[in-house]
Design a protein around this motif. Structure first.
Motif, mmCIF file in Angstrom:
data_model
loop_
_atom_site.group_PDB
_atom_site.id
_atom_site.type_symbol
_atom_site.label_atom_id
_atom_site.label_comp_id
_atom_site.label_asym_id
_atom_site.label_seq_id
_atom_site.Cartn_x
_atom_site.Cartn_y
_atom_site.Cartn_z
ATOM 1 N N SER A 78 23.197 39.872 36.304
ATOM 2 C CA SER A 78 23.200 41.048 35.436
ATOM 3 C C SER A 78 23.268 42.333 36.244
ATOM 4 O O SER A 78 23.587 43.381 35.712
ATOM 5 C CB SER A 78 21.948 41.053 34.554
ATOM 6 N N SER A 79 22.980 42.244 37.551
ATOM 7 C CA SER A 79 22.992 43.435 38.388
ATOM 8 C C SER A 79 24.404 43.833 38.810
ATOM 9 O O SER A 79 24.580 44.844 39.486
ATOM 10 C CB SER A 79 22.135 43.203 39.642
ATOM 11 N N SER A 80 25.415 43.069 38.429
ATOM 12 C CA SER A 80 26.793 43.371 38.812
ATOM 13 C C SER A 80 27.632 43.643 37.577
ATOM 14 O O SER A 80 28.262 42.726 37.050
ATOM 15 C CB SER A 80 27.400 42.225 39.626
ATOM 16 N N PRO A 81 27.666 44.884 37.119
ATOM 17 C CA PRO A 81 28.507 45.213 35.958
ATOM 18 C C PRO A 81 29.975 44.907 36.190
ATOM 19 O O PRO A 81 30.687 44.511 35.266
ATOM 20 C CB PRO A 81 28.275 46.718 35.760
ATOM 21 N N ALA A 94 41.634 38.027 45.900
ATOM 22 C CA ALA A 94 40.784 38.993 46.594
ATOM 23 C C ALA A 94 39.431 38.392 46.939
ATOM 24 O O ALA A 94 38.860 37.628 46.148
ATOM 25 C CB ALA A 94 40.584 40.237 45.735
ATOM 26 N N ARG A 95 38.943 38.741 48.114
ATOM 27 C CA ARG A 95 37.525 38.481 48.414
ATOM 28 C C ARG A 95 36.732 39.362 47.473
ATOM 29 O O ARG A 95 36.865 40.581 47.494
ATOM 30 C CB ARG A 95 37.242 38.821 49.879
ATOM 31 N N PHE A 96 35.915 38.776 46.636
ATOM 32 C CA PHE A 96 35.420 39.500 45.466
ATOM 33 C C PHE A 96 33.924 39.781 45.537
ATOM 34 O O PHE A 96 33.497 40.880 45.874
ATOM 35 C CB PHE A 96 35.778 38.704 44.203
ATOM 36 N N GLU A 97 33.102 38.786 45.255
ATOM 37 C CA GLU A 97 31.658 39.020 45.170
ATOM 38 C C GLU A 97 31.065 39.520 46.484
ATOM 39 O O GLU A 97 30.235 40.448 46.473
ATOM 40 C CB GLU A 97 30.945 37.747 44.710
ATOM 41 N N LEU A 129 31.685 43.304 46.668
ATOM 42 C CA LEU A 129 30.817 44.074 45.770
ATOM 43 C C LEU A 129 29.388 44.116 46.298
ATOM 44 O O LEU A 129 28.710 45.148 46.210
ATOM 45 C CB LEU A 129 30.833 43.467 44.365
ATOM 46 N N ASP A 130 28.925 42.990 46.864
ATOM 47 C CA ASP A 130 27.565 42.936 47.390
ATOM 48 C C ASP A 130 27.408 43.797 48.649
ATOM 49 O O ASP A 130 26.425 44.522 48.803
ATOM 50 C CB ASP A 130 27.180 41.489 47.716
ATOM 51 N N ASP A 131 28.398 43.715 49.542
ATOM 52 C CA ASP A 131 28.275 44.384 50.846
ATOM 53 C C ASP A 131 28.544 45.879 50.749
ATOM 54 O O ASP A 131 27.870 46.685 51.414
ATOM 55 C CB ASP A 131 29.240 43.762 51.858
ATOM 56 N N LYS A 132 29.537 46.279 49.942
ATOM 57 C CA LYS A 132 29.967 47.672 49.920
ATOM 58 C C LYS A 132 29.518 48.417 48.676
ATOM 59 O O LYS A 132 29.252 49.620 48.726
ATOM 60 C CB LYS A 132 31.490 47.745 50.054
ATOM 61 N N PRO A 192 37.330 48.789 41.419
ATOM 62 C CA PRO A 192 38.676 49.318 41.181
ATOM 63 C C PRO A 192 39.529 49.338 42.437
ATOM 64 O O PRO A 192 40.753 49.161 42.377
ATOM 65 C CB PRO A 192 38.421 50.730 40.646
ATOM 66 N N ARG A 193 38.906 49.523 43.603
ATOM 67 C CA ARG A 193 39.678 49.616 44.836
ATOM 68 C C ARG A 193 40.341 48.299 45.209
ATOM 69 O O ARG A 193 41.418 48.293 45.818
ATOM 70 C CB ARG A 193 38.769 50.126 45.963
#
Length: 555
Positions: free
Chosen positions: A35-38, A464-467, A470-473, A479-480
């Motif tokens: 839930s912490s990742s919209p 794309a390398r995804f999760e 988002l976690d690291d950056k 969107p990028r």
């Protein structure tokens, strides 16, 4: 849903798993997200599924409310831009020379050079007509030809040296609308030497949501990536280079493009007035969302050193400027897809963090044009379905655009893949064959049953390398990642045309069926965009007309 590939025997190892995807009651790849990742929640919510159906959308096209693709700000002063020279003139730069020759001498900033920049990146390319219908095409491609992307240019007015002007580009008439003029003074914070201009992009989500509903946020960001690459390549023909000003916050960008100046007000605080999926007047949906800004400077010069703190302070002054013009209405009625706006808010980039890199200090080896416009290392790879390529057997291939990801990709994907270098593959091309076989039907079926994915030379999915990103950056990378796919897509468009064929993006595909084919089982990697390359089919019923009247302009 019918099983995928029932008659394709040469890719038999794929059949059992793909069959399970087609016949199961839920997508094979897990879609539960923290839930912490919209961003991850939105992404999984807007997947197309072989079993659960398509992402939420309008279901039918409301032609009476199709958004106007042309935004104007009357009565702002308009400056018509001169027609660029014809492609056959001595000023033209051959396409291949952009990559294999030194850059041309930098042209000085003028209305002529600005005209060239915009004409070759964001302008109309032609008008088309069939029967009673007429529509325009543009140099920068767009999902559904709906064009949510708007452009704004900050530059020193050649007619008033020392004075910066912020103008909106109006592609229908190839002109600049002056929205605000800055008082004379030191403007090195906004245009650090030797920079010549800043070009900002914004999106009107409603233009895509009108047709695509909740999935529209993805497509808007594809379009931003295409526009970034188009501008970077057009700049290169002028002897200019371009870098993303990614240290600016969304608030900074909003001030730069004037989202609160002569534009629709934000959504009301009372969300009950905006029931998702319901039709009614909602002018707030026509509000621009600030996406990004590019710094333009002479190629071959030392990259400008950007002080984002000073630049942010200078942009705060834009609140006090006298802004001219009011945006025209785009539709009478609207349909609210609330998750788009909630997610866009959640993935905003806030104030620059301490130590934010300027363009001159950026990391990562993406040094080739136009990829160097992005300040991060490659996060997007390509799974290719090869159908008709001379010297390359039919089959499934993978282009590893960042070889630091090779081991992670290989471990995440099917363990029976070959990972063999094709015979004759150039040393510098990290292309691997995963398995031989006829993948035409597979490519068609995972691309929402569209024949264009199977009838060309090859099609591909951008993985794309995804999760981990988002976690690291941060969530703002969501969107990028799509921008990067758009940049790659723009290169595919141009390279295909350069060899005499064609290409098109594919936004409709069954997300988790793609992942199942590759053996991807979680959110570590996700498919963000599909593409196909092949010979164009000409519809002789459609007439083509020049984009603009005047010398040097043709369709």
């Amino acid at each position: 849903a019918a099983p995928l590939l029932p008659a394709v025997h040469r890719v038999a190892p794929l059949l059992p798993a793909v069959h399970r995807v087609a016949m199961s009651s839920a997508p094979a790849s897990p879609t539960a997200t923290p839930s912490s990742s919209p961003a991850a929640e939105y992404h999984c919510r807007t997947k197309h599924s072989l079993t659960a159906g398509y992402a939420r959308g309008p279901g039918r096209l409301d032609w009476a409310n199709q958004p106007n693709p042309f935004l104007r700000f009357p009565p702002s002063p308009a400056t018509p831009l001169p027609n660029p020279p014809p492609p056959s003139s001595s000023a033209a730069v051959p396409y291949q020379a952009l990559f294999h020759a030194p850059p041309p001498p930098p042209r000085p900033l003028s209305l002529d050079s600005l005209s060239d920049l915009l004409f070759h990146s964001l302008a109309l390319s032609a008008w088309k007509s069939a029967g009673a219908s007429t529509w325009s095409l543009r140099v920068n491609p767009s999902s559904g030809n709906l064009h949510p992307t708007e452009a704004h240019v900050l530059f020193e007015d050649p007619r008033a040296p020392g004075r910066l002007v912020l103008s909106h580009y109006a592609p229908r008439d190839h002109l600049l609308e002056a929205r605000a003029t800055l008082p004379a003074g030191d403007r090195s914070a906004l245009l650090p030497p030797p920079a010549t201009a800043v070009l900002a992009l914004s999106s009107v989500f409603w233009r895509e949501a009108w047709k695509y509903g909740e999935r529209a946020l993805r497509y808007c960001n594809h379009d931003v990536g295409h526009a970034l690459a188009a501008v970077a390549l057009a700049a290169a023909t002028l002897g200019w280079d371009a870098r993303l000003l990614d240290g600016l916050s969304d608030q900074d960008l909003g001030r730069l493009v004037g989202v609160d100046k002569g534009c629709p007000a934000p959504a009301p605080a009372d969300k009950t007035k905006m029931a998702s999926g319901k039709k009614g007047p909602a002018p707030c949906l026509e509000r621009q969302h600030p996406d990004c800004a590019l710094l333009l400077f002479p190629a071959g010069s030392e990259e400008p050193e950007v002080d984002y703190g000073r630049m942010s302070d200078a942009l705060r002054e834009f609140d006090e400027l006298e802004w001219v013009g009011k945006a025209n209405a785009l539709s009478k009625d609207h349909v609210v897809w609330d998750v788009i706006y909630k997610t866009a808010e959640a993935v905003k980039k806030h104030q620059p963090m301490p130590g934010e890199l300027s363009p001159g200090e950026r990391q990562g080896p993406q040094s080739a044009l136009p990829f160097r416009v992005l300040p991060w290392d490659a996060e997007v790879h390509a799974a290719l379905f090869v159908h008709r390529v001379s010297g390359l057997p039919k089959g499934l291939y993978f282009l590893v655009r960042n070889e630091e990801h090779f081991d992670t990709l290989r471990n995440a994907m099917r363990q029976d893949f070959e990972w063999a270098r094709p015979e004759g593959c150039p040393d510098g091309l990290p292309l691997y064959r995963l398995m031989k076989g006829d993948c035409q039907r597979l490519a068609m079926q995972i691309s929402c049953m569209q024949d264009i994915a199977s009838h060309g030379c090859f099609s591909l999915g951008m993985i794309a390398r995804f999760e981990p990103v988002l976690d690291d950056k941060g969530e703002w990378m969501y969107p990028r990642l799509f921008w990067e796919t758009g940049v790659l897509g723009q290169v595919l468009y141009l390279e295909a045309h350069a060899v005499g064929i064609s290409a098109t993006g594919i936004g409709c595909y069954f997300d988790d069926a793609v992942h199942e084919v590759l053996g991807l089982k979680d959110l570590e990697f996700q498919s963000l965009y599909h593409f196909t390359v092949g010979a164009p089919v000409v519809d002789k019923r459609i007439m083509s007309l020049p984009a603009y009247p005047g010398p040097g302009i043709d369709a």
